[in-house]
Design an enzyme around this catalytic site. Structure first.
Site, PDB file in Angstrom:
ATOM      1  N   ASP A 131       0.842  -1.190   0.000  1.00 19.38           N
ATOM      2  CA  ASP A 131       0.000   0.000   0.000  1.00 19.38           C
ATOM      3  C   ASP A 131       0.883   1.248   0.000  1.00 19.38           C
ATOM      4  OD1 ASP A 131       0.817  -0.961   2.488  1.00 19.38           O
ATOM      5  OD2 ASP A 131      -0.971  -0.276   3.545  1.00 19.38           O
ATOM      6  N   GLU A 139      12.590   1.551   7.425  1.00 18.01           N
ATOM      7  CA  GLU A 139      11.510   0.693   6.909  1.00 18.01           C
ATOM      8  C   GLU A 139      11.746   0.305   5.447  1.00 18.01           C
ATOM      9  OE1 GLU A 139       6.650   1.074   6.469  1.00 18.01           O
ATOM     10  OE2 GLU A 139       7.896   2.851   6.263  1.00 18.01           O
TER      11      GLU A 139
END
Length: 577
Positions: A331, A532
């Site tokens: 996403d 991340e």
């Protein structure tokens, strides 16, 4: 799966067709607390404005007292005369202070009992002292990311969006203050390299408890994530732990939950039947969230994205596509968009995804393996048969011999009950890292001829960059597109190549691993953090784009670095900076 044994695995009522255009699919109710916190989130946006605004913060708050009491106080706040009815910054700050605990305060720090600063036999192949010292620092991050759900949540679950989990957890980090589903697989791979077997087992036990309660593993352990799952890797986690510990009890306890999760992914709206050009029916799976409203954790963003859609049912369809894309883990990406420049053309439920079906094929093989080691030969044979059937389906529907890749398949907008007919032009010819994920699964990487072909395709794909594998070739500003590289993608493709047994494939795997480890190392030395995602074009640069600022911590990045160092090591004479 042949009809003879499918009845044993699937509930009797399941749709074999796809309803791409209708929005009559299931919707899971949310809690009154989540509904109220979305109102609070909107008020906060109107009061504080967009800069540095993170909508997730507000749905992670927990109440100090009853919801009705808090809601009445909120309704009494003096409102401005503008059409938003905004509250003054001072009043809102005071209200938040008086009625809420801070986000994340319902998770308390706990030192993992199986953590030691330098585990015995830690990364034996890492000979370079500089790399070894850094690996020990990454290993020590498990301490920072370790939490347990506070007793307050267990006593008063209605005051929290955090779900009560029985065991301690490892969180990804930063804004992600709860346990996440697919992140946990790579966290566990790192924990196993760190010899933290008990923490790894705790993680799996938590996820199993979610299956027992909901029928599937939630996207994350929050009340607002109950409407969707995430890439299904629970069986892979159990198998990895079993291979290290030979814990038969864990294997036995996990099986009922794994079979239950398998049914979730192979029934209802997740299940789609396609007829190939030989008139054979194949059953595959897709992402499909049980939701058609804005996602609570990003409600203000989703409403803004949908603001140009005037038709109410089209809006609902768009919200379902957004939530289904969140279920995919990707996403967001142009991979799911009919028009790469228009976010409202997200159509994830119309895509049969290569990677999801690879994960479910892995699940079939894992369940067959775990059933075999626990002595349930009937279930083992049944799932072995299911894996052979899915492999055939993947070859038939996704494989593109000309490209040497597996391509996602776009479903047509048919509302009919019969199977959709496969058409070559419905394969998505665009190149994404997901086109290479099946290589991770044993049934594919054990085929040397196939590996050779896929490897050549990967090398000429344009995805291989100086610092790792890009997610796509489209530089769209979306976080699951170019130039971002993500730890799980690197790991699956590297591991698939390395396990194939082909010398050239292992050498390519090691080459990609070295690039990825270097960029993680340099970014860590520059910033003091693991990130991340990373920019695969610039060594030591972390990634960007997406709905929120880049996050640090970071569970799966730590896990992948440790797993790669365990597999490939680092010779003394190889430089890193």
């Amino acid at each position: 799966m042949s009809s003879a044994n499918s009845n044993l695995l699937l509930p009797p009522h399941h749709d074999s067709h796809s309803r791409c255009n209708s929005d009559s699919g299931p919707v899971i109710a949310t809690t009154p607390l989540v509904t109220f916190l979305q109102r609070l989130q909107e008020t906060a946006l109107n009061t504080y404005g967009k800069s540095n605004f993170d909508p997730k913060l507000y749905v992670d708050l927990s109440l100090k007292s009853k919801l009705s009491f808090t809601e009445s106080a909120f309704d009494r706040l003096p409102r401005g005369s503008d059409h938003h009815g905004s509250v003054s910054a001072e009043d809102l700050r005071e209200f938040l202070r008086e009625y809420f605990e801070g986000a994340g305060e319902d998770l308390v720090y706990v030192k993992p009992e199986d953590f030691v600063p330098e585990p015995e036999g830690f990364l034996p192949k890492v000979k370079n002292e500089q790399v070894r010292n850094w690996a020990l620092e990454v290993h020590s991050l498990w301490k920072n990311l370790s939490r347990k759900v506070s007793d307050e949540v267990l006593k008063n679950p209605a005051l929290h969006t955090l779900l009560p989990l029985p065991h301690h957890v490892i969180i990804p980090g930063s804004r992600f203050k709860e346990v996440y589903y697919w992140d946990s697989y790579w966290v566990i791979r790192g924990l196993l390299a760190s010899k933290m077997y008990d923490t790894a087992k705790s993680t799996v036990s938590n996820l199993i408890s979610l299956v027992e309660e909901h029928g599937y593993v939630l996207n994350g352990a929050r009340a607002y994530y109950t409407n969707r799952s995430q890439p299904p890797l629970l069986s892979a986690m159990v198998c990895e732990i079993y291979k290290r510990t030979e814990d038969l009890d864990l294997a036995r306890k996990s099986l009922p939950a794994l079979i239950k999760e398998y049914q979730f992914w192979n029934s209802g709206q997740h299940r789609v039947t396609i007829q190939d050009d030989q008139a054979c029916d194949h059953t595959l799976s897709r992402y499909y969230a049980m939701w058609n409203k804005p996602r609570p954790e990003s409600s203000t963003f989703d409403k803004e994205s949908a603001s140009k859609i005037s038709d109410a049912s089209e809006k609902q369809r768009f919200y379902r596509e957004v939530a289904s894309t969140a279920e995919s883990g990707w996403d967001f990406s142009t991979r799911w968009m009919k028009n790469p420049t228009d976010f409202t053309t997200l159509a994830t439920t119309s895509v049969l995804p290569v990677d999801l079906n690879a994960f479910i094929l892995g699940m079939e093989l894992d369940i067959a393996f775990l059933a075999k080691v626990t002595g349930d030969h009937c279930v083992s044979e049944q799932f072995s048969e299911a894996s052979r059937t899915r492999r055939k389906a993947m070859e038939s529907i996704f494989w593109n011999a000309e490209m040497g890749q597996w391509n996602d398949y776009w479903l047509s907008n048919s509302k009919h009950k019969e199977a959709q007919i496969w058409e070559a032009e419905n394969q998505n010819p665009k190149i994404f890292a997901s086109n290479f994920i099946p290589l991770w699964i044993e049934l594919f990487h054990s085929d040397a001829f196939l590996v050779d072909k896929v490897m050549g395709s990967l090398q000429s794909s344009g995805l291989l960059c100086d610092c790792g594998i890009a997610t796509s070739l489209a530089n769209s500003g979306r976080q699951w597109d170019f130039p971002n590289g993500w730890a799980p993608i690197q790991h699956m493709i590297i591991e698939g190549l390395a396990k194939s047994g082909l010398k050239e494939a292992r050498s390519l795997a090691e080459d990609i691993a070295v690039r990825w480890i270097k960029t993680n190392y340099i970014a860590y030395k520059r910033t003091g953090s693991m990130h991340e995602k990373y920019n695969v074009e610039k060594c030591g640069d972390f990634g960007g784009g997406g709905e929120y600022v880049p996050q640090t911590g970071f569970g799966w990045s730590n896990g992948v670095v440790l797993a790669l160092l365990e597999e490939f090591g680092w010779p003394e004479d190889r430089t890193i900076d």
